[in-house]
Scaffold this motif. Structure first.
Motif, PDB file in Angstrom:
ATOM      1  N   ALA A   1       0.837  -1.208   0.000  1.00 41.32           N
ATOM      2  CA  ALA A   1       0.000   0.000   0.000  1.00 41.32           C
ATOM      3  C   ALA A   1       0.868   1.253   0.000  1.00 41.32           C
ATOM      4  O   ALA A   1       0.570   2.222  -0.705  1.00 41.32           O
ATOM      5  CB  ALA A   1      -0.933  -0.006   1.216  1.00 41.32           C
TER       6      ALA A   1
ATOM      7  N   ARG B   1       2.465   1.707  -3.469  1.00 41.41           N
ATOM      8  CA  ARG B   1       1.443   2.245  -4.390  1.00 41.41           C
ATOM      9  C   ARG B   1       1.161   3.703  -4.061  1.00 41.41           C
ATOM     10  O   ARG B   1       1.012   4.525  -4.959  1.00 41.41           O
ATOM     11  CB  ARG B   1       0.143   1.447  -4.278  1.00 41.41           C
ATOM     12  N   GLY B   2       1.065   4.003  -2.785  1.00 40.15           N
ATOM     13  CA  GLY B   2       0.751   5.364  -2.359  1.00 40.15           C
ATOM     14  C   GLY B   2       1.797   6.371  -2.800  1.00 40.15           C
ATOM     15  O   GLY B   2       1.497   7.531  -3.050  1.00 40.15           O
TER      16      GLY B   2
ATOM     17  N   SER C   1       3.725   6.048  -5.551  1.00 40.73           N
ATOM     18  CA  SER C   1       4.220   5.942  -6.917  1.00 40.73           C
ATOM     19  C   SER C   1       3.475   6.757  -7.949  1.00 40.73           C
ATOM     20  O   SER C   1       3.793   6.698  -9.113  1.00 40.73           O
ATOM     21  CB  SER C   1       4.233   4.476  -7.335  1.00 40.73           C
ATOM     22  N   ARG C   2       2.473   7.510  -7.551  1.00 42.43           N
ATOM     23  CA  ARG C   2       1.845   8.374  -8.546  1.00 42.43           C
ATOM     24  C   ARG C   2       1.108   9.505  -7.839  1.00 42.43           C
ATOM     25  O   ARG C   2       0.829   9.419  -6.650  1.00 42.43           O
ATOM     26  CB  ARG C   2       0.886   7.573  -9.430  1.00 42.43           C
TER      27      ARG C   2
ATOM     28  N   VAL D   1      -1.799  12.157  -6.554  1.00 44.46           N
ATOM     29  CA  VAL D   1      -3.125  11.931  -5.979  1.00 44.46           C
ATOM     30  C   VAL D   1      -4.177  11.916  -7.080  1.00 44.46           C
ATOM     31  O   VAL D   1      -4.305  12.880  -7.825  1.00 44.46           O
ATOM     32  CB  VAL D   1      -3.472  13.060  -4.987  1.00 44.46           C
ATOM     33  N   PRO D   2      -4.928  10.831  -7.214  1.00 37.81           N
ATOM     34  CA  PRO D   2      -5.954  10.796  -8.254  1.00 37.81           C
ATOM     35  C   PRO D   2      -7.269  11.389  -7.755  1.00 37.81           C
ATOM     36  O   PRO D   2      -7.541  11.397  -6.558  1.00 37.81           O
ATOM     37  CB  PRO D   2      -6.139   9.297  -8.485  1.00 37.81           C
TER      38      PRO D   2
ATOM     39  N   LEU E   1     -10.468  10.014  -7.726  1.00 35.97           N
ATOM     40  CA  LEU E   1     -10.968   8.674  -8.005  1.00 35.97           C
ATOM     41  C   LEU E   1     -12.312   8.725  -8.734  1.00 35.97           C
ATOM     42  O   LEU E   1     -13.282   9.237  -8.189  1.00 35.97           O
ATOM     43  CB  LEU E   1     -11.160   7.912  -6.702  1.00 35.97           C
ATOM     44  N   PRO E   2     -12.377   8.202  -9.952  1.00 27.61           N
ATOM     45  CA  PRO E   2     -13.678   8.117 -10.611  1.00 27.61           C
ATOM     46  C   PRO E   2     -14.356   6.809 -10.226  1.00 27.61           C
ATOM     47  O   PRO E   2     -13.678   5.838  -9.914  1.00 27.61           O
ATOM     48  CB  PRO E   2     -13.297   8.087 -12.090  1.00 27.61           C
ATOM     49  N   PRO E   3     -15.679   6.753 -10.244  1.00 31.68           N
ATOM     50  CA  PRO E   3     -16.324   5.445 -10.100  1.00 31.68           C
ATOM     51  C   PRO E   3     -15.939   4.632 -11.332  1.00 31.68           C
ATOM     52  O   PRO E   3     -15.879   5.190 -12.429  1.00 31.68           O
ATOM     53  CB  PRO E   3     -17.819   5.773 -10.134  1.00 31.68           C
ATOM     54  N   TYR E   4     -15.603   3.353 -11.150  1.00 32.39           N
ATOM     55  CA  TYR E   4     -15.247   2.579 -12.334  1.00 32.39           C
ATOM     56  C   TYR E   4     -16.338   1.591 -12.704  1.00 32.39           C
ATOM     57  O   TYR E   4     -16.176   0.748 -13.569  1.00 32.39           O
ATOM     58  CB  TYR E   4     -13.890   1.877 -12.166  1.00 32.39           C
ATOM     59  N   GLY E   5     -17.498   1.716 -12.033  1.00 37.72           N
ATOM     60  CA  GLY E   5     -18.606   0.816 -12.350  1.00 37.72           C
ATOM     61  C   GLY E   5     -19.306   1.267 -13.615  1.00 37.72           C
ATOM     62  O   GLY E   5     -18.909   2.230 -14.262  1.00 37.72           O
TER      63      GLY E   5
ATOM     64  N   GLU F   1     -22.626   1.936 -13.725  1.00 40.28           N
ATOM     65  CA  GLU F   1     -23.927   2.545 -13.372  1.00 40.28           C
ATOM     66  C   GLU F   1     -24.240   3.784 -14.193  1.00 40.28           C
ATOM     67  O   GLU F   1     -25.379   4.048 -14.536  1.00 40.28           O
ATOM     68  CB  GLU F   1     -23.971   2.935 -11.880  1.00 40.28           C
TER      69      GLU F   1
ATOM     70  N   HIS G   1     -18.959   1.561  -6.168  1.00 38.86           N
ATOM     71  CA  HIS G   1     -17.879   1.185  -7.090  1.00 38.86           C
ATOM     72  C   HIS G   1     -16.765   2.221  -7.105  1.00 38.86           C
ATOM     73  O   HIS G   1     -16.103   2.405  -8.114  1.00 38.86           O
ATOM     74  CB  HIS G   1     -18.413   0.963  -8.507  1.00 38.86           C
TER      75      HIS G   1
ATOM     76  N   ALA H   1      -2.664   8.675   0.657  1.00 41.67           N
ATOM     77  CA  ALA H   1      -1.840   7.477   0.439  1.00 41.67           C
ATOM     78  C   ALA H   1      -2.701   6.223   0.471  1.00 41.67           C
ATOM     79  O   ALA H   1      -2.522   5.309  -0.340  1.00 41.67           O
ATOM     80  CB  ALA H   1      -0.734   7.396   1.486  1.00 41.67           C
TER      81      ALA H   1
ATOM     82  N   ARG I   1      -4.818   6.029  -2.717  1.00 45.85           N
ATOM     83  CA  ARG I   1      -3.963   5.574  -3.826  1.00 45.85           C
ATOM     84  C   ARG I   1      -3.636   4.095  -3.672  1.00 45.85           C
ATOM     85  O   ARG I   1      -3.637   3.345  -4.644  1.00 45.85           O
ATOM     86  CB  ARG I   1      -2.656   6.363  -3.862  1.00 45.85           C
TER      87      ARG I   1
END
Lengths: 183, 183
Positions: A161, A164-165, A167-168, A170-171, A173-177, A179, B120, B161, B164
């Motif tokens: 974690a 990953r935290g 390595s890029r 701050v996104p 976050l979009p829903p990836y479903g 819906e 999601h 963190a 991500r």
């Protein structure tokens, strides 16, 4: 290490050492401080060696896994927990505990992060202080709150974690479903 | 809350309450337990309310920021640290402390993760137990080891963190520098 901190006494130490309690007290003001110094001496050449494995993940595993496995043994883990507890109310103990047990470990981890930055494995702007707390915080948390096991798997999950935290950026976050498709 | 746990005494509590120490002891076996119950009562309707903000980041900020700001005030933060310390050696206290202060907070955070999974927003397979330790561990770590400030910024960094860390599979981190180009 045989009895745990609660079961230890200066009498027993003096008897085993073949000396008087007064002599022991001349060097160590309390059993907590004696235990801290003894544990520090016994650990310093086995547990706090730095490993340069060539990858940040490897270095962190080499640093954290042996320590966490040791925390899982009795009474070592409970002694460290008792040290943290003692450090909350005794400023002298707190200073020695941090100097012996917290700072060296943080310095080794910091060196691992510095090597990773030099290798361009992680961004140069990485906030190493935050990364260290993200690594050590969850491990101490399970040691002190005992709500879940301090397993090898947990160490690997925490390291994953954190890597990953780092390595890029701050996104958002979009829903990836699915819906919202077709709305 | 005025004196901190070390400065509190059953005598002072009895005097302020206009009753006898025997009466106080009839209900609470030790000042630590009394402090725990009192703090729990005073917090339960202000601090542990659950927020459904519509995003995991918003929910976690709503849960963690007010708590961390409170931990930064005296003596509240030191009282909680003393609770953690007391819980290391007193099993009865430990059970009450965990039931009152650790579990409710984890349940609220778990509910926030469940909502994020339902939306999601994060993968369904998210290990929520690990995520909770990654959130709470670093905060307790700074509270107990006091090596760096428990700032709003730190809370945001920890949440970033963790978000991500949740949002994609474990990468095999490649070096992203230019050293290897042209080899």
């Amino acid at each position: 290490m045989e009895e745990g901190l609660a079961g230890a006494s200066m009498d027993a130490v003096a008897e085993r050492a073949g000396t008087s309690k007064a002599t022991i007290y001349r060097w160590w003001p309390a059993k907590e401080v004696l235990a801290l110094e003894a544990l520090y001496q016994s650990l310093s050449d086995t547990d706090q060696r730095e490993a340069d494995t060539g990858s940040l993940r490897g270095d962190l595993e080499a640093l954290l896994l042996p320590w966490v496995r040791r925390l899982g043994t009795r009474p070592y883990g409970r002694v460290i927990a008792a040290f943290v507890a003692e450090a909350q109310t005794d400023p002298v103990f707190d200073e020695r505990y941090r100097a012996h047990f917290v700072e060296p470990r943080r310095q080794h981890a910091k060196a691992a992060f510095a090597r990773a930055i030099a290798r361009h494995e992680i961004p140069a702007g990485t906030d190493v202080e935050v990364a260290l707390d993200l690594l050590y915080g969850p491990l101490y948390h399970r040691l002190l709150h005992r709500h879940a096991p301090l397993s090898d798997r947990f160490v690997a999950d925490v390291i994953d974690a954190v890597l990953r935290g780092l390595s890029r950026p701050v996104p958002q976050l979009p829903p990836y479903g699915l819906e919202d498709v077709g709305r």
